[in-house]
Design a protein around this motif. Structure first.
Motif, PDB file in Angstrom:
ATOM      1  N   GLY A 149       0.772  -1.244   0.000  1.00 51.28           N
ATOM      2  CA  GLY A 149       0.000   0.000   0.000  1.00 51.28           C
ATOM      3  C   GLY A 149       0.799   1.288   0.000  1.00 51.28           C
ATOM      4  N   PHE A 150       2.090   1.221  -0.310  1.00 51.89           N
ATOM      5  CA  PHE A 150       2.891   2.450  -0.338  1.00 51.89           C
ATOM      6  C   PHE A 150       3.067   2.997  -1.746  1.00 51.89           C
ATOM      7  N   GLY A 151       2.687   2.221  -2.745  1.00 51.85           N
ATOM      8  CA  GLY A 151       2.848   2.662  -4.125  1.00 51.85           C
ATOM      9  C   GLY A 151       4.262   2.502  -4.638  1.00 51.85           C
ATOM     10  N   VAL A 152       5.144   1.901  -3.831  1.00 55.81           N
ATOM     11  CA  VAL A 152       6.528   1.672  -4.241  1.00 55.81           C
ATOM     12  C   VAL A 152       6.977   0.342  -3.655  1.00 55.81           C
ATOM     13  N   VAL A 153       8.119  -0.122  -4.131  1.00 56.96           N
ATOM     14  CA  VAL A 153       8.751  -1.286  -3.531  1.00 56.96           C
ATOM     15  C   VAL A 153      10.252  -1.099  -3.599  1.00 56.96           C
ATOM     16  N   GLY A 154      10.965  -1.492  -2.519  1.00 55.54           N
ATOM     17  CA  GLY A 154      12.414  -1.441  -2.515  1.00 55.54           C
ATOM     18  C   GLY A 154      12.977  -2.738  -3.050  1.00 55.54           C
ATOM     19  N   VAL A 155      14.093  -2.628  -3.719  1.00 54.88           N
ATOM     20  CA  VAL A 155      14.737  -3.804  -4.312  1.00 54.88           C
ATOM     21  C   VAL A 155      16.061  -4.041  -3.608  1.00 54.88           C
ATOM     22  N   THR A 156      16.285  -5.274  -3.131  1.00 55.57           N
ATOM     23  CA  THR A 156      17.501  -5.592  -2.381  1.00 55.57           C
ATOM     24  C   THR A 156      18.326  -6.641  -3.120  1.00 55.57           C
ATOM     25  N   ASP A 157      19.622  -6.667  -2.777  1.00 60.63           N
ATOM     26  CA  ASP A 157      20.464  -7.735  -3.318  1.00 60.63           C
ATOM     27  C   ASP A 157      20.400  -8.942  -2.389  1.00 60.63           C
ATOM     28  N   GLU A 158      21.229  -9.932  -2.638  1.00 65.32           N
ATOM     29  CA  GLU A 158      21.164 -11.175  -1.865  1.00 65.32           C
ATOM     30  C   GLU A 158      21.570 -10.977  -0.404  1.00 65.32           C
ATOM     31  N   THR A 159      22.256  -9.871  -0.073  1.00 67.58           N
ATOM     32  CA  THR A 159      22.649  -9.610   1.314  1.00 67.58           C
ATOM     33  C   THR A 159      21.628  -8.767   2.070  1.00 67.58           C
ATOM     34  N   GLY A 160      20.590  -8.332   1.371  1.00 69.89           N
ATOM     35  CA  GLY A 160      19.578  -7.487   2.004  1.00 69.89           C
ATOM     36  C   GLY A 160      19.834  -6.012   1.840  1.00 69.89           C
ATOM     37  N   ARG A 161      20.873  -5.636   1.125  1.00 77.72           N
ATOM     38  CA  ARG A 161      21.202  -4.218   0.926  1.00 77.72           C
ATOM     39  C   ARG A 161      20.265  -3.603  -0.115  1.00 77.72           C
ATOM     40  N   LEU A 162      19.768  -2.410   0.163  1.00 78.10           N
ATOM     41  CA  LEU A 162      18.873  -1.722  -0.770  1.00 78.10           C
ATOM     42  C   LEU A 162      19.674  -1.232  -1.965  1.00 78.10           C
ATOM     43  N   ILE A 163      19.276  -1.680  -3.172  1.00 80.10           N
ATOM     44  CA  ILE A 163      20.009  -1.276  -4.376  1.00 80.10           C
ATOM     45  C   ILE A 163      19.140  -0.494  -5.349  1.00 80.10           C
ATOM     46  N   GLY A 164      17.825  -0.469  -5.102  1.00 79.54           N
ATOM     47  CA  GLY A 164      16.963   0.244  -6.035  1.00 79.54           C
ATOM     48  C   GLY A 164      15.553   0.392  -5.499  1.00 79.54           C
ATOM     49  N   ILE A 165      14.721   1.076  -6.283  1.00 78.96           N
ATOM     50  CA  ILE A 165      13.325   1.294  -5.917  1.00 78.96           C
ATOM     51  C   ILE A 165      12.488   1.268  -7.189  1.00 78.96           C
ATOM     52  N   ILE A 166      11.276   0.762  -7.067  1.00 82.00           N
ATOM     53  CA  ILE A 166      10.355   0.743  -8.209  1.00 82.00           C
ATOM     54  C   ILE A 166       9.139   1.578  -7.847  1.00 82.00           C
ATOM     55  N   THR A 167       8.857   2.567  -8.685  1.00 80.46           N
ATOM     56  CA  THR A 167       7.723   3.452  -8.481  1.00 80.46           C
ATOM     57  C   THR A 167       6.757   3.337  -9.657  1.00 80.46           C
ATOM     58  N   ASP A 168       5.657   4.077  -9.588  1.00 81.51           N
ATOM     59  CA  ASP A 168       4.699   4.092 -10.700  1.00 81.51           C
ATOM     60  C   ASP A 168       5.373   4.540 -11.990  1.00 81.51           C
ATOM     61  N   GLY A 169       6.284   5.512 -11.872  1.00 76.58           N
ATOM     62  CA  GLY A 169       6.987   5.992 -13.060  1.00 76.58           C
ATOM     63  C   GLY A 169       7.817   4.901 -13.707  1.00 76.58           C
ATOM     64  N   ASP A 170       8.477   4.070 -12.901  1.00 75.21           N
ATOM     65  CA  ASP A 170       9.265   2.960 -13.440  1.00 75.21           C
ATOM     66  C   ASP A 170       8.366   1.960 -14.166  1.00 75.21           C
ATOM     67  N   LEU A 171       7.199   1.708 -13.600  1.00 79.48           N
ATOM     68  CA  LEU A 171       6.263   0.765 -14.232  1.00 79.48           C
ATOM     69  C   LEU A 171       5.807   1.282 -15.593  1.00 79.48           C
ATOM     70  N   ARG A 172       5.492   2.590 -15.653  1.00 76.17           N
ATOM     71  CA  ARG A 172       5.028   3.155 -16.931  1.00 76.17           C
ATOM     72  C   ARG A 172       6.129   3.104 -17.989  1.00 76.17           C
ATOM     73  N   ARG A 173       7.362   3.313 -17.560  1.00 82.05           N
ATOM     74  CA  ARG A 173       8.464   3.304 -18.523  1.00 82.05           C
ATOM     75  C   ARG A 173       8.772   1.908 -19.064  1.00 82.05           C
ATOM     76  N   HIS A 174       8.290   0.881 -18.393  1.00 81.39           N
ATOM     77  CA  HIS A 174       8.593  -0.497 -18.814  1.00 81.39           C
ATOM     78  C   HIS A 174       7.325  -1.287 -19.119  1.00 81.39           C
ATOM     79  N   MET A 175       6.283  -0.601 -19.550  1.00 81.02           N
ATOM     80  CA  MET A 175       5.008  -1.272 -19.801  1.00 81.02           C
ATOM     81  C   MET A 175       5.133  -2.364 -20.869  1.00 81.02           C
ATOM     82  N   ASP A 176       5.946  -2.119 -21.861  1.00 83.01           N
ATOM     83  CA  ASP A 176       6.097  -3.098 -22.934  1.00 83.01           C
ATOM     84  C   ASP A 176       6.871  -4.312 -22.427  1.00 83.01           C
TER      85      ASP A 176
END
Length: 322
Positions: A230-257
């Protein structure tokens, strides 16, 4: 229509006279002020502050200021003291007594009690020869100036000086103790002050509430995580649990295809803005506003990059931080 010029003249005169009195007070502060601060610093118990009438109102404010800045203090009404409240004072306390004349009769029992049980007393008055200052362990003499009321009978200049003296004592104690905004917040958890001094850790969501996926997670599952948390975003972690990225609505729209054929790593924006849990929430709001984002991840301040929580702009708004 009423001519307001006389009101304005009176107002300016009062403020000017009281400002001049404060300059006299500052210029006249001497060793007794330092002795008073030392007594307050060495108090094993609490600071008891008392005064009658307008001095009593000032005493209440000084007690509140001291208590909120790390010096345990409370007000004792001198009339109530004579009817049982003297028991609120014990050895180890320090008593601060306010009286412009130094001869307020209602203070007699309280003063006598401090003398009987050897409780240190700081007296504040405008007459050095007054009973209060003669009996005090430390005597602070206010400049004996006329009141600003014009008739000389309404406490105005004297109460302004006493209030300023109380602030001076409180700030001197604060500076000696290195009292910080974080310390101040401990005594002000509510209201606007408390909100401004809130930390990210006070407002952030933790544990299972944090929207996180690993970098190899298919976007089908990633979309479920975004929807469920319910936050409209999700954090992306590597195998150690370190935060390496974030996915937002804008990221989803840019990769719709072909979105559902991708992984979280393919879609994420790398190196997102973050805060530590110990940062002020006000700083987090400023960062979100500057980046035009609504969510911020809090990461471990030790440098591991592991996610400790997530903060939404709505959390800050609800707390009164705008």
């Amino acid at each position: 229509m009423t001519d307001h010029s006389k009101f304005l003249t009176a107002g300016k005169r009062v403020i000017t006279e009281e400002a001049d009195a404060l300059i006299h007070l500052a210029d006249g502060l001497g060793d007794s002020f330092g002795q008073a601060v030392e007594l307050l610093l060495n108090a094993k118990g609490r600071v008891i502050i008392s005064g009658m009438g307008k001095s009593g109102h000032i005493a209440r404010k000084i007690a509140a200021t001291l208590a909120s800045t790390g010096t345990p203090a409370h007000f004792v009404h001198p009339a109530e003291a004579s009817h049982g409240d003297l028991g609120m004072m014990t050895r180890g306390d320090v008593v601060l007594v306010l009286s412009n004349s130094g001869e307020t009769p209602e203070l007699a029992d309280l003063v006598a009690y401090t003398r009987r049980f050897s409780i240190p007393m700081i007296g504040v008055a405008s007459r050095p020869e007054s009973t209060l200052l003669q009996r005090a362990d430390v005597a602070i003499v206010l400049p004996n100036l006329g009141e600003a009321c014009g008739t000389g009978v309404v406490p105005t200049t004297s109460t302004t000086m006493t209030l300023a003296l109380g602030d001076a004592l409180a700030v001197a104690l604060m500076e000696y103790r290195d009292f910080t905004p974080e310390n101040f917040r401990e005594f002000h958890p509510g209201g606007k002050l408390g909100a401004r001094l809130s930390k990210v850790a006070d407002l952030m969501h933790t544990g299972d509430a944090i929207p996180l996926v690993e970098s190899h997670t298919p976007m089908t599952n990633t979309l479920l995580a975004i929807s469920q948390k319910g936050f409209g975003v999700v954090g992306v972690t590597d195998e150690t649990g370190r935060l390496i990225g974030i996915i937002t609505d804008g990221d989803l729209r840019r990769h719709m295809d072909g979105l559902l054929d991708l992984t979280a790593r393919d879609v994420m924006t790398p190196d997102p803005a973050t805060m530590t849990p110990h940062a002020l929430a006000e700083e987090a709001v400023a960062l979100m506003n500057s980046k035009t984002i609504t969510c911020l991840f809090a990461v471990d301040p030790a440098g591991s990059g592991n996610v400790a929580g997530v903060l939404h702009i709505h959390d800050c708004l609800r707390a009164g931080i705008v």
